[in-house]
Design an enzyme around this catalytic site. Sequence first.
Site, PDB file in Angstrom:
ATOM      1  N   GLU A   1       0.293   4.389   1.024  1.00  0.00           N
ATOM      2  CA  GLU A   1       0.097   5.485   1.978  1.00  0.00           C
ATOM      3  C   GLU A   1       1.348   5.634   2.850  1.00  0.00           C
ATOM      4  O   GLU A   1       2.035   4.669   3.174  1.00  0.00           O
ATOM      5  CB  GLU A   1      -1.156   5.240   2.829  1.00  0.00           C
ATOM      6  CG  GLU A   1      -1.706   6.522   3.414  1.00  0.00           C
ATOM      7  CD  GLU A   1      -3.147   6.419   3.927  1.00  0.00           C
ATOM      8  OE1 GLU A   1      -3.732   5.326   3.912  1.00  0.00           O
ATOM      9  OE2 GLU A   1      -3.680   7.469   4.353  1.00  0.00           O
TER      10      GLU A   1
ATOM     11  N   HIS B   1      -8.043  -0.083   1.936  1.00  0.00           N
ATOM     12  CA  HIS B   1      -9.025   0.953   1.754  1.00  0.00           C
ATOM     13  C   HIS B   1      -8.655   1.942   0.662  1.00  0.00           C
ATOM     14  O   HIS B   1      -9.373   2.929   0.454  1.00  0.00           O
ATOM     15  CB  HIS B   1      -9.228   1.712   3.085  1.00  0.00           C
ATOM     16  CG  HIS B   1      -8.012   2.512   3.501  1.00  0.00           C
ATOM     17  ND1 HIS B   1      -8.077   3.843   3.775  1.00  0.00           N
ATOM     18  CD2 HIS B   1      -6.714   2.178   3.642  1.00  0.00           C
ATOM     19  CE1 HIS B   1      -6.886   4.307   4.113  1.00  0.00           C
ATOM     20  NE2 HIS B   1      -6.050   3.315   4.041  1.00  0.00           N
TER      21      HIS B   1
ATOM     22  N   ASP C   1      -3.639  -2.734   5.772  1.00  0.00           N
ATOM     23  CA  ASP C   1      -4.539  -2.028   6.694  1.00  0.00           C
ATOM     24  C   ASP C   1      -5.718  -2.890   7.162  1.00  0.00           C
ATOM     25  O   ASP C   1      -6.231  -2.695   8.271  1.00  0.00           O
ATOM     26  CB  ASP C   1      -5.101  -0.767   6.025  1.00  0.00           C
ATOM     27  CG  ASP C   1      -4.105   0.385   6.027  1.00  0.00           C
ATOM     28  OD1 ASP C   1      -3.315   0.490   6.972  1.00  0.00           O
ATOM     29  OD2 ASP C   1      -4.132   1.177   5.073  1.00  0.00           O
TER      30      ASP C   1
ATOM     31  N   ASP D   1       2.235   6.066   5.820  1.00  0.00           N
ATOM     32  CA  ASP D   1       2.535   5.373   7.079  1.00  0.00           C
ATOM     33  C   ASP D   1       3.194   4.011   6.840  1.00  0.00           C
ATOM     34  O   ASP D   1       3.769   3.434   7.765  1.00  0.00           O
ATOM     35  CB  ASP D   1       1.290   5.226   7.963  1.00  0.00           C
ATOM     36  CG  ASP D   1       0.091   4.664   7.229  1.00  0.00           C
ATOM     37  OD1 ASP D   1      -0.062   4.938   6.034  1.00  0.00           O
ATOM     38  OD2 ASP D   1      -0.705   3.944   7.863  1.00  0.00           O
TER      39      ASP D   1
ATOM     40  N   HIS E   1       0.874  -1.183   0.000  1.00  0.00           N
ATOM     41  CA  HIS E   1       0.000   0.000   0.000  1.00  0.00           C
ATOM     42  C   HIS E   1       0.910   1.231   0.000  1.00  0.00           C
ATOM     43  O   HIS E   1       1.929   1.249   0.688  1.00  0.00           O
ATOM     44  CB  HIS E   1      -0.859  -0.086   1.269  1.00  0.00           C
ATOM     45  CG  HIS E   1      -1.747   1.080   1.560  1.00  0.00           C
ATOM     46  ND1 HIS E   1      -2.337   1.862   0.600  1.00  0.00           N
ATOM     47  CD2 HIS E   1      -2.186   1.572   2.757  1.00  0.00           C
ATOM     48  CE1 HIS E   1      -3.077   2.785   1.183  1.00  0.00           C
ATOM     49  NE2 HIS E   1      -3.003   2.638   2.491  1.00  0.00           N
TER      50      HIS E   1
ATOM     51  N   TYR F   1     -11.832   1.344  14.255  1.00  0.00           N
ATOM     52  CA  TYR F   1     -11.063   1.416  12.995  1.00  0.00           C
ATOM     53  C   TYR F   1     -11.975   1.071  11.816  1.00  0.00           C
ATOM     54  O   TYR F   1     -12.016   1.779  10.808  1.00  0.00           O
ATOM     55  CB  TYR F   1      -9.922   0.407  13.123  1.00  0.00           C
ATOM     56  CG  TYR F   1      -8.890   0.340  12.036  1.00  0.00           C
ATOM     57  CD1 TYR F   1      -7.701   1.048  12.134  1.00  0.00           C
ATOM     58  CD2 TYR F   1      -9.052  -0.493  10.939  1.00  0.00           C
ATOM     59  CE1 TYR F   1      -6.719   0.938  11.171  1.00  0.00           C
ATOM     60  CE2 TYR F   1      -8.070  -0.610   9.971  1.00  0.00           C
ATOM     61  CZ  TYR F   1      -6.903   0.107  10.096  1.00  0.00           C
ATOM     62  OH  TYR F   1      -5.929  -0.015   9.143  1.00  0.00           O
TER      63      TYR F   1
ATOM     64  N   HIS G   1      -1.011  -2.476  11.048  1.00  0.00           N
ATOM     65  CA  HIS G   1      -1.129  -1.714  12.299  1.00  0.00           C
ATOM     66  C   HIS G   1      -1.590  -2.658  13.400  1.00  0.00           C
ATOM     67  O   HIS G   1      -2.531  -3.440  13.199  1.00  0.00           O
ATOM     68  CB  HIS G   1      -2.201  -0.614  12.199  1.00  0.00           C
ATOM     69  CG  HIS G   1      -1.908   0.438  11.179  1.00  0.00           C
ATOM     70  ND1 HIS G   1      -0.899   1.363  11.313  1.00  0.00           N
ATOM     71  CD2 HIS G   1      -2.514   0.726  10.005  1.00  0.00           C
ATOM     72  CE1 HIS G   1      -0.898   2.173  10.267  1.00  0.00           C
ATOM     73  NE2 HIS G   1      -1.857   1.802   9.451  1.00  0.00           N
TER      74      HIS G   1
HETATM   75 FE1  FEO Z   1      -3.903   3.283   4.532  1.00  0.00          FE
HETATM   76 FE2  FEO Z   1      -2.168   2.424   7.275  1.00  0.00          FE
HETATM   77  O1  FEO Z   1      -2.485   3.337   5.703  1.00  0.00           O
END
Ligand code: FEO
Length: 396
Positions: free
Chosen positions: A79, A143, A162, A81, A77, A190, A223
């Site tokens: 993003e 997502h 995620d 993070d 992914h 979440y 995460h």
């Molecule tokens: Fe969609 Fe944990 O970034």
Amino acid sequence: MKLTESVTWVGKIDWDLEKFHGEEYSTFKGTSYNSFLVRDEKTVLIDTVYRPYADDFVRKLKEVIDLNEIDYVIALHGEVDHSGALPKLLEEIPDVPVYCSPQAVKSLQGQYHRNWNFQTVKTGDSLNIGEKTLHFVSANMLHWPDSMFCYMDKENVLFSNDAFGHHYASDLMFNDLVDECDLMYQCLKYYANILTPFNKLVTKKIDEILAMNLPVEYIMPSHGIIWRDKPLQIVQKYQEWAADYQENQSLVFYDTMWENTKIMAEYIAEGIRENSPKGHTVKIMNVGQRDKNEVMTEVFKSQMVVGGCSTINKGILSSMTGVLEMIKGLSFKNKKAASFGSYGWSGESPKIIHEWLEKSGFTMVEEPLKVHWSPDEGGRAACREYGSSLAQHLSK
Ligand code: FEO
């Protein structure tokens, strides 16, 4: 930290994080950015960490492995993070192939303006790393459009990025070692705040994965903790949550200038409570004071929501605007709603809230209730009566 015979966690636990996605998501329990080093005949790094921790990530990774021994990087992914340490890492090993979805190439190039050695993959593609093989599964819109899962056979690990994750910092690392209630609340929050708009896609993707009949011993999200005790329990929860989830609950949410709308909220809640089916709970939240993600979590759990606000400048209070915008974006389905508010002069807010909830897909079960100035005995009775009417719309 060794997770299995071949998987080592090389991520970052972010104990201090209070907000995620800018100011959009509260992370009262911190979070983690999970990065995994997989060793077989080939060595693979799956995802990295958030940009502020890039230097530390690369420094510590070097303590675990000579970076030149990494054969493949997988970016599930784009993003920041998870991809935030890629620039720093790939400065050192610029030619290493980066496996990702075609959409991730766009997002990584758009963010970092580098032409790394991208190798695009999609569902059905695999990468043999020796004894084991990594199988890629597109997770489009779970997502982001670029999201992807990766399944490793033999040890039966689903790297889900995620999905199935949660913002929860713990060095205990595994679901059977942490407080279960704490963990499941973070998972629900979440899901409610991030994945609700994608309910149909969640159901479809889970059906697709279950149809593959893959044994799953571990789910390793990007995460939070690793699911190793009954790992499919979180998949089953996602199936429930994706089916337009609701509990035996109503929520009265409001903001107030001089307590008059607050009084209305309490009497409406009383009216619902006195007339609702057995076991039904009615919660009240002042959205001007409460965390907006916790408000969304309670909306997610509710059969019916009742929104109220004072009128200011012919409109609604700013906290209510923010909450209604979030509600609209999350596309809740199969929920009932009504609105109310006290007013002194023009009194537009109940109608504004009514229209906003209606266009957000809620079934409006009553016309808005307005009370002029402070509710007197008659006004309080009207609020209780309004709550009583609302309760007639609840499922038994
Ligand atoms: Fe969609 Fe944990 O970034």
